[in-house]
Design a protein around this motif. Structure first.
Motif, PDB file in Angstrom:
ATOM      1  N   UNK A 128       1.141  -5.976  -5.947  1.00 60.22           N
ATOM      2  CA  UNK A 128      -0.085  -6.640  -6.356  1.00 60.22           C
ATOM      3  C   UNK A 128      -1.243  -6.373  -5.398  1.00 60.22           C
ATOM      4  N   UNK A 129      -0.931  -6.093  -4.117  1.00 59.85           N
ATOM      5  CA  UNK A 129      -2.010  -5.921  -3.137  1.00 59.85           C
ATOM      6  C   UNK A 129      -2.568  -4.501  -3.117  1.00 59.85           C
ATOM      7  N   UNK A 130      -1.882  -3.536  -3.703  1.00 56.42           N
ATOM      8  CA  UNK A 130      -2.371  -2.155  -3.745  1.00 56.42           C
ATOM      9  C   UNK A 130      -2.130  -1.395  -2.474  1.00 56.42           C
ATOM     10  N   UNK A 131      -1.246  -1.858  -1.597  1.00 54.24           N
ATOM     11  CA  UNK A 131      -1.014  -1.188  -0.316  1.00 54.24           C
ATOM     12  C   UNK A 131      -0.372   0.180  -0.495  1.00 54.24           C
ATOM     13  N   UNK A 132       0.465   0.350  -1.554  1.00 51.86           N
ATOM     14  CA  UNK A 132       1.066   1.663  -1.779  1.00 51.86           C
ATOM     15  C   UNK A 132       0.005   2.683  -2.165  1.00 51.86           C
ATOM     16  N   UNK A 133      -0.977   2.265  -2.926  1.00 53.66           N
ATOM     17  CA  UNK A 133      -2.054   3.170  -3.297  1.00 53.66           C
ATOM     18  C   UNK A 133      -2.886   3.576  -2.082  1.00 53.66           C
ATOM     19  N   UNK A 134      -3.126   2.635  -1.177  1.00 48.22           N
ATOM     20  CA  UNK A 134      -3.899   2.918   0.036  1.00 48.22           C
ATOM     21  C   UNK A 134      -3.124   3.889   0.926  1.00 48.22           C
ATOM     22  N   UNK A 135      -1.823   3.672   1.092  1.00 46.84           N
ATOM     23  CA  UNK A 135      -0.993   4.560   1.915  1.00 46.84           C
ATOM     24  C   UNK A 135      -0.948   5.953   1.287  1.00 46.84           C
ATOM     25  N   UNK A 136      -0.817   5.977  -0.037  1.00 43.35           N
ATOM     26  CA  UNK A 136      -0.787   7.259  -0.746  1.00 43.35           C
ATOM     27  C   UNK A 136      -2.122   8.000  -0.597  1.00 43.35           C
ATOM     28  N   UNK A 137      -3.238   7.294  -0.645  1.00 42.67           N
ATOM     29  CA  UNK A 137      -4.562   7.904  -0.499  1.00 42.67           C
ATOM     30  C   UNK A 137      -4.765   8.441   0.923  1.00 42.67           C
ATOM     31  N   UNK A 138      -4.359   7.679   1.941  1.00 44.61           N
ATOM     32  CA  UNK A 138      -4.478   8.123   3.338  1.00 44.61           C
ATOM     33  C   UNK A 138      -3.619   9.353   3.568  1.00 44.61           C
ATOM     34  N   UNK A 139      -2.413   9.360   3.019  1.00 38.24           N
ATOM     35  CA  UNK A 139      -1.518  10.516   3.144  1.00 38.24           C
ATOM     36  C   UNK A 139      -2.123  11.745   2.456  1.00 38.24           C
ATOM     37  N   UNK A 140      -2.723  11.567   1.299  1.00 41.87           N
ATOM     38  CA  UNK A 140      -3.346  12.688   0.589  1.00 41.87           C
ATOM     39  C   UNK A 140      -4.544  13.232   1.362  1.00 41.87           C
ATOM     40  N   UNK A 141      -5.368  12.371   1.930  1.00 40.17           N
ATOM     41  CA  UNK A 141      -6.529  12.803   2.725  1.00 40.17           C
ATOM     42  C   UNK A 141      -6.067  13.539   3.982  1.00 40.17           C
ATOM     43  N   UNK A 142      -5.005  13.042   4.634  1.00 39.08           N
ATOM     44  CA  UNK A 142      -4.466  13.691   5.832  1.00 39.08           C
ATOM     45  C   UNK A 142      -3.967  15.091   5.502  1.00 39.08           C
TER      46      UNK A 142
END
Length: 145
Positions: A4-18
């Motif tokens: 519900x908090x969207x933390x997986x999406x944030x981690x996935x986005x940071x990993x993609x940017x890295x």
């Protein structure tokens, strides 16, 4: 399990940017513009320009320049043989103090190319550095090889 908090999406986005940044850095280093080839061979050749700057420059505003000093000696004595000999000795001592291997120091205008100081054999000179400075009516040229 619901995120519900969207933390997986944030981690996935940071990993993609890295991963994207790492890819950009790798491509940048592979396709970089090659730098020019510099020679690491050192030359013992002292630049005539550097030496002439020292001869023409003042230490502070009250001192005479070396070129002023020798020009004054020549001018006051009307370019006599005695004054040319005195200036030649002064020039020889001054240029020897710089520990230049081979040089020729001439006056080109009033003395019509008279060599005032000389060291070495210019017949086998490969690279020659040349500098000319004028003081009053006198024009001095320094050759260094």
């Amino acid at each position: 399990m619901k995120d519900n908090s969207g933390s997986l999406y944030i981690i996935e986005a940071i990993l993609a940017i890295t991963i994207l940044l790492v890819a950009v850095f790798v491509v940048n280093t592979v396709i970089s513009i090659p730098s020019p080839e510099y020679s690491y061979e050192a030359h013992d050749l002292t630049s005539a320009q550097d030496t002439m700057e020292v001869l023409a420059g003042k230490i502070d505003f009250e001192d005479q320049t070396f070129l002023c000093e020798i020009s004054t000696i020549l001018k006051e004595n009307k370019n006599s043989k005695k004054s040319i000999g005195e200036v030649s000795e002064i020039c020889q001592n001054k240029l020897d103090s710089f520990k230049i291997a081979n040089y020729k120091f001439c006056e080109n205008n009033k003395l019509k190319g008279k060599v005032l100081a000389y060291r070495g054999n210019d017949n086998n000179a490969g690279e020659v550095s040349v500098a000319t400075r004028t003081y009053g009516d006198y024009s001095y040229t320094l050759y260094v090889w």
